[in-house]
Design a protein around this motif. Structure first.
Motif, PDB file in Angstrom:
ATOM      1  N   PRO A 126       0.794  -1.226   0.000  1.00  0.00           N
ATOM      2  CA  PRO A 126       0.000   0.000   0.000  1.00  0.00           C
ATOM      3  C   PRO A 126       0.832   1.285   0.000  1.00  0.00           C
ATOM      4  O   PRO A 126       0.707   2.134   0.909  1.00  0.00           O
ATOM      5  N   THR A 128       0.737   4.355  -0.819  1.00  0.00           N
ATOM      6  CA  THR A 128      -0.272   5.316  -1.260  1.00  0.00           C
ATOM      7  C   THR A 128       0.323   6.636  -1.745  1.00  0.00           C
ATOM      8  O   THR A 128      -0.336   7.375  -2.476  1.00  0.00           O
ATOM      9  N   ALA A 134      -3.187  10.623  -3.612  1.00  0.00           N
ATOM     10  CA  ALA A 134      -2.362  10.401  -2.416  1.00  0.00           C
ATOM     11  C   ALA A 134      -2.807  11.270  -1.243  1.00  0.00           C
ATOM     12  O   ALA A 134      -2.769  10.827  -0.090  1.00  0.00           O
ATOM     13  N   HIS A 137      -5.593   9.705   0.673  1.00  0.00           N
ATOM     14  CA  HIS A 137      -5.159   8.581   1.503  1.00  0.00           C
ATOM     15  C   HIS A 137      -4.336   9.047   2.696  1.00  0.00           C
ATOM     16  O   HIS A 137      -4.384   8.423   3.764  1.00  0.00           O
ATOM     17  N   THR A 193       1.383   2.704   5.646  1.00  0.00           N
ATOM     18  CA  THR A 193       0.424   3.330   4.756  1.00  0.00           C
ATOM     19  C   THR A 193       0.966   4.554   4.028  1.00  0.00           C
ATOM     20  O   THR A 193       0.579   4.811   2.883  1.00  0.00           O
ATOM     21  N   PHE A 221      -7.352   0.566  -3.499  1.00  0.00           N
ATOM     22  CA  PHE A 221      -6.149   1.411  -3.531  1.00  0.00           C
ATOM     23  C   PHE A 221      -4.868   0.597  -3.465  1.00  0.00           C
ATOM     24  O   PHE A 221      -3.859   0.952  -4.097  1.00  0.00           O
ATOM     25  N   TYR A 222      -4.863  -0.514  -2.742  1.00  0.00           N
ATOM     26  CA  TYR A 222      -3.651  -1.314  -2.602  1.00  0.00           C
ATOM     27  C   TYR A 222      -3.378  -2.175  -3.830  1.00  0.00           C
ATOM     28  O   TYR A 222      -2.321  -2.781  -3.932  1.00  0.00           O
ATOM     29  N   THR A 225      -1.824   0.757  -6.429  1.00  0.00           N
ATOM     30  CA  THR A 225      -0.420   1.105  -6.188  1.00  0.00           C
ATOM     31  C   THR A 225       0.530   0.291  -7.055  1.00  0.00           C
ATOM     32  O   THR A 225       1.657   0.719  -7.328  1.00  0.00           O
TER      33      THR A 225
END
Length: 272
Positions: A126, A128, A134, A137, A193, A221-222, A225
């Motif tokens: 992750p 981010t 970004a 997050h 994170t 989101f992960y 990436t």
């Protein structure tokens, strides 16, 4: 063969690090992410042990790998813990598979200690800071920490889970203890994170690396990436079975894909 690992431990930097392994061939170490427990990888051992000496461990200050005084996550130290296991097994090099926060550790390992690496697979790390959104997050990370401080582990996990994808039909998965979740939120979540190792250094180090995202993870989101990770490092990006814990939920299919990825990386190395 069925899951029948050899249990071992090694004392390193104030931690009695507990690990276990099974099989023959090149060493392949699985790095746990948030919660730090290695047993999530147990189901995949029997599907890889004809190809590798498969190994995993409880990361320091989680489960059986306790320390006297818990400290904030040190990613370089976490990488050195893997080196300690490697040396305890009498190996000069290891391949590593890192999931989630374990993927961030894998990236840091490739930055700091490339001489110990054979091949690396980073699964849904992750990072981010690499995303177009970004700032969102970054804000969300501190919001989640506020939830944890105000309402505790279960509330924080529930809020965090609103952006997890692909778990609708998942079988039950390994769950860290309350104390391991507490350690995650207090000492690890922030760094896992918002921190991103210098991926350009990994390229300079000549590390054989690939990134992977689960097919069921979709656009979480992960998984997103993995696109900038692949672009910056100029490395292959693979779609693998399952969700964020596909190696545990679908071990047969996941293991088959890992073997293929390792073969691609080996062919790429030998062609250089």
């Amino acid at each position: 063969m069925p899951f029948q690992p050899t249990l071992a431990s090694v004392v390193t930097e104030g931690c009695d690090l507990h690990y276990w392994y099974q099989g023959t061939g090149p060493l392949l170490i699985f790095i746990p992410g948030g919660g730090g427990i290695g047993r999530q990888f147990n189901p995949i051992f029997e599907h890889l042990d004809k190809h590798f000496t498969v190994c995993t461990f409880d990361r320091r200050q989680t489960n059986d790998s306790r320390v006297e005084t818990p400290k904030t996550l040190n990613l370089a130290q976490q990488a050195r813990d893997i080196i300690a296991i490697c040396k305890d097994l009498g190996r000069e090099k290891t391949s590593i598979f890192g999931n989630s926060g374990g993927g961030v550790i894998a990236l840091q390992f490739a930055v700091s200690y490339p001489e110990y690496l054979d091949r690396v697979i980073v699964h849904e790390a992750p990072t981010t800071a690499l995303l177009d959104d970004a700032t969102y997050h970054l804000d969300r990370t501190f919001m989640l920490l506020d939830v944890y401080r105000a309402s505790g582990v279960e509330a924080a996990m529930a809020a965090f889970g609103t952006e997890m994808k692909g778990f609708e039909d998942s079988p039950p998965l390994s769950r860290p203890s309350e104390s391991d979740f507490k350690n995650f939120w207090e000492r690890e979540f922030l760094l896992f994170t918002i921190y991103c190792p210098d991926l350009r250094k990994i390229v300079k180090n000549g590390v054989s690396i690939a990134v992977a995202a689960g097919v069921k993870t979709a656009d979480a989101f992960y998984a997103r990436t993995t696109f900038p990770q692949s672009e910056i490092m100029g490395c292959p990006r693979f779609i693998v079975p399952g969700h964020h814990g596909g190696y545990e939920a679908e071990p047969v299919a996941f293991a088959a894909e890992l073997i293929k990825i390792m073969q691609v990386l080996e062919e790429k190395k030998t062609s250089l």
